[in-house]
Design an enzyme around this catalytic site. Structure first.
Site, PDB file in Angstrom:
ATOM      1  N   LYS A   1      15.717 -16.464  10.618  1.00  0.00           N
ATOM      2  CA  LYS A   1      16.583 -17.650  10.559  1.00  0.00           C
ATOM      3  C   LYS A   1      17.927 -17.319   9.907  1.00  0.00           C
ATOM      4  CE  LYS A   1      13.534 -21.699  10.430  1.00  0.00           C
ATOM      5  NZ  LYS A   1      12.371 -21.267  11.143  1.00  0.00           N
TER       6      LYS A   1
ATOM      7  N   LYS B   1      13.060  -2.534   3.571  1.00  0.00           N
ATOM      8  CA  LYS B   1      13.716  -2.781   2.277  1.00  0.00           C
ATOM      9  C   LYS B   1      13.704  -1.552   1.359  1.00  0.00           C
ATOM     10  CE  LYS B   1      13.046  -7.748   2.335  1.00  0.00           C
ATOM     11  NZ  LYS B   1      12.630  -8.962   1.618  1.00  0.00           N
TER      12      LYS B   1
ATOM     13  N   GLY C   1      -0.185 -10.817  -6.837  1.00  0.00           N
ATOM     14  CA  GLY C   1       0.291  -9.704  -6.024  1.00  0.00           C
ATOM     15  C   GLY C   1       1.136  -8.765  -6.864  1.00  0.00           C
TER      16      GLY C   1
ATOM     17  N   GLY D   1       5.875  -5.085  -3.127  1.00  0.00           N
ATOM     18  CA  GLY D   1       7.338  -5.147  -3.161  1.00  0.00           C
ATOM     19  C   GLY D   1       7.869  -6.526  -3.508  1.00  0.00           C
TER      20      GLY D   1
ATOM     21  N   ASN E   1      -3.666  -8.782  -9.378  1.00  0.00           N
ATOM     22  CA  ASN E   1      -3.653  -8.103  -8.084  1.00  0.00           C
ATOM     23  C   ASN E   1      -5.041  -7.610  -7.725  1.00  0.00           C
ATOM     24  OD1 ASN E   1      -2.006  -7.290  -5.853  1.00  0.00           O
ATOM     25  ND2 ASN E   1      -2.309  -5.166  -6.495  1.00  0.00           N
TER      26      ASN E   1
ATOM     27  N   THR F   1      -5.743  -4.794  -6.187  1.00  0.00           N
ATOM     28  CA  THR F   1      -5.810  -3.412  -6.663  1.00  0.00           C
ATOM     29  C   THR F   1      -5.198  -3.384  -8.060  1.00  0.00           C
ATOM     30  OG1 THR F   1      -5.427  -2.757  -4.379  1.00  0.00           O
ATOM     31  CG2 THR F   1      -5.273  -1.018  -6.032  1.00  0.00           C
TER      32      THR F   1
ATOM     33  N   GLY G   1       8.095 -20.771   0.866  1.00  0.00           N
ATOM     34  CA  GLY G   1       9.173 -19.827   0.611  1.00  0.00           C
ATOM     35  C   GLY G   1      10.477 -20.148   1.319  1.00  0.00           C
TER      36      GLY G   1
END
Ligand code: ATR
Length: 269
Positions: free
Chosen positions: A16, A66, A127, A130, A151, A153, A238
């Protein structure tokens, strides 16, 4: 010649960003073109070189480039360095300057659009990839009392937390099953929503005063948002963060800050 910008991604057709930047340009009276560039998975650097050769002024970078964008930059702003990732490139005086406006966009959405201050608050960050890393420095700059990073992990959360120890904010890593107490703000920075899943966060993390924000957005609320709403929390997706990160990038490029309010209502519908 009109200044040229674009968003680089793979895929990128759904982005968008062209609509958002066109609206900002119209609102602020800035002359610019903003398009989309699909880069092959092994061809991000070639696309950037091509844009520079064509005289583009900058680009936004989205999934999955990114990290590569941070590597190709000749100079990194502090928040891009902290995030280890770049979503905004500026091509100025032969330099490729990398910045990251995702975290500042999230903070702007929470503080300005949702009207929730972060100072002194308890934040649960779900989380440690990144997306989570990108918000750590902007969050810490607001002076919350605690940031708990949970997280799947555990090791990734431990590494993240070790990189962001702070004088003011208590920063800790936990497994999902060890999340204790309730939080003022819970941010889902996992990619679980993409698979219509949610991280196993306990109901006790939410109260009626909690703001629960999913970094993902779509036509319907995510499983995380539905779960949080069931516990009485206020929820947000978001989309506001997307518009605010774009506004921050626009400000870097043009030196003019667009007003995001009208766009936030009109683009949603
Ligand atoms: P991004 O750039 O979106 O952060 P990423 O770096 O691949 O993408 O990170 C994805 C994050 O979502 C990770 O924290 C991941 O947890 P792991 O480190 O254990 O892989 C988390 N994640 C993805 N799917 C998940 C799920 N179904 N439940 C819980 N966490 C999930």
């Amino acid at each position: 010649m009109t200044d040229q910008y674009c968003v680089i991604g793979n895929p990128v057709a759904h982005s968008k960003s062209p609509q958002i930047h066109a609206a900002f340009a119209a609102q602020t009276g800035q002359q610019l073109d903003y398009g989309r560039r699909m880069a092959p998975l092994d061809g991000f650097a070639d696309v950037v070189r091509d844009l520079v050769a064509k005289g583009y002024k900058g680009a936004n970078v989205t999934v999955p480039f990114k990290l590569e964008a941070a590597a190709i930059a000749t100079r990194l702003e502090e928040r891009a360095l902290a995030a280890g990732a770049v979503n905004t490139l500026s091509f100025v005086d032969g330099e490729i300057v990398g910045d990251n406006t995702d975290g500042p966009g999230l903070v702007a959405d929470i503080t300005r659009n949702a009207g929730v201050a972060l100072t002194g608050k308890r934040i649960l960050l779900l989380g440690a990839g990144g997306a989570a890393r990108g918000v750590m420095l902007p969050f810490l700059q607001q002076g919350p009392s605690a940031i708990v990073v949970a997280n799947r992990t555990r090791k990734t959360a431990d590494t993240l937390v070790a990189d962001f120890q702070d004088q003011v904010t208590q920063v800790t890593a936990v497994n999902f099953e060890d999340i204790r107490g309730s939080f003022d703000i819970v941010v889902n920075a996992t990619s679980a929503s993409l698979a219509q899943e949610m991280p196993p966060v306990p109901a006790s993390a939410f109260t009626h005063d909690t703001l629960a924000l999913d970094m993902m957005y779509g036509d319907a609320p995510t499983p995380f948002m539905l779960f949080a709403a069931k516990q009485g929390a206020a929820t947000r997706d978001g989309f506001g963060m997307l518009v605010e990160q774009a506004a921050e990038a626009f400000t870097i490029w043009r030196g003019v800050r667009p007003d995001t309010r009208e766009l936030l209502t009109s683009l949603r519908t």
